[in-house]
Design a protein around this motif. Structure first.
Motif, PDB file in Angstrom:
ATOM      1  N   UNK A   1       0.848  -1.203   0.000  1.00 23.06           N
ATOM      2  CA  UNK A   1       0.000   0.000   0.000  1.00 23.06           C
ATOM      3  C   UNK A   1       0.882   1.251   0.000  1.00 23.06           C
ATOM      4  N   UNK A   2       1.434   1.609  -1.174  1.00 24.18           N
ATOM      5  CA  UNK A   2       2.373   2.733  -1.218  1.00 24.18           C
ATOM      6  C   UNK A   2       1.722   4.084  -0.881  1.00 24.18           C
ATOM      7  N   UNK A   3       0.449   4.271  -1.198  1.00 21.26           N
ATOM      8  CA  UNK A   3      -0.201   5.546  -0.891  1.00 21.26           C
ATOM      9  C   UNK A   3      -0.347   5.736   0.612  1.00 21.26           C
ATOM     10  N   UNK A   4      -0.751   4.699   1.299  1.00 29.67           N
ATOM     11  CA  UNK A   4      -0.869   4.770   2.767  1.00 29.67           C
ATOM     12  C   UNK A   4       0.510   5.011   3.373  1.00 29.67           C
ATOM     13  N   UNK A   5       1.519   4.353   2.837  1.00 29.31           N
ATOM     14  CA  UNK A   5       2.884   4.548   3.326  1.00 29.31           C
ATOM     15  C   UNK A   5       3.329   5.988   3.132  1.00 29.31           C
ATOM     16  N   UNK A   6       3.057   6.556   1.959  1.00 30.13           N
ATOM     17  CA  UNK A   6       3.433   7.934   1.684  1.00 30.13           C
ATOM     18  C   UNK A   6       2.732   8.896   2.637  1.00 30.13           C
TER      19      UNK A   6
ATOM     20  N   UNK B   1       2.830  12.536   7.283  1.00 30.03           N
ATOM     21  CA  UNK B   1       2.252  12.943   8.568  1.00 30.03           C
ATOM     22  C   UNK B   1       3.313  12.924   9.663  1.00 30.03           C
ATOM     23  N   UNK B   2       4.135  11.903   9.681  1.00 30.17           N
ATOM     24  CA  UNK B   2       5.203  11.823  10.685  1.00 30.17           C
ATOM     25  C   UNK B   2       6.205  12.953  10.479  1.00 30.17           C
ATOM     26  N   UNK B   3       6.553  13.245   9.231  1.00 30.77           N
ATOM     27  CA  UNK B   3       7.509  14.316   8.942  1.00 30.77           C
ATOM     28  C   UNK B   3       6.947  15.675   9.354  1.00 30.77           C
ATOM     29  N   UNK B   4       5.692  15.936   9.017  1.00 30.46           N
ATOM     30  CA  UNK B   4       5.079  17.212   9.408  1.00 30.46           C
ATOM     31  C   UNK B   4       4.959  17.336  10.922  1.00 30.46           C
ATOM     32  N   UNK B   5       4.574  16.269  11.577  1.00 29.92           N
ATOM     33  CA  UNK B   5       4.466  16.292  13.039  1.00 29.92           C
ATOM     34  C   UNK B   5       5.810  16.542  13.699  1.00 29.92           C
TER      35      UNK B   5
END
Length: 88
Positions: free
Chosen positions: A21-26, A31-35
């Motif tokens: 699931x590459x879209x979910x991974x992206x 989200x982790x990077x922004x957080x």
């Protein structure tokens, strides 16, 4: 089965699932990077403004605020630097 084997199996399963699931991974990575960026920015601001001592103030506990008030004690008037020098 040891803890290291279990962690290894879990990591391989997570990698296979993320590859499917590459879209979910992206989205998860973004989200982790922004957080992480937001938390870092907020901590840097709080650290600079609240946690570190004021620059140029050797004894910050001796800082005072000079204000002028009206004769009846209501309201606050601005106090200019020449007025401060006059008081000093």
């Amino acid at each position: 089965m040891s803890l290291l084997d279990t962690v290894g199996r879990d990591a391989r399963l997570a990698a296979r699932t993320l590859r499917k699931t590459p879209l979910v991974t992206l989205v998860a990575v973004l989200v982790i990077a922004l957080g992480t960026g937001a938390v870092t920015t907020i901590f840097s601001a709080v650290n600079a403004l609240l946690l570190r001592p004021l620059p140029g103030a050797a004894e910050p506990e001796r800082l005072v605020d000079v204000e002028r008030t009206q004769a009846d004690g209501s309201g606050s008037l601005s106090a200019s630097h020449p007025y401060y020098q006059h008081l000093r």
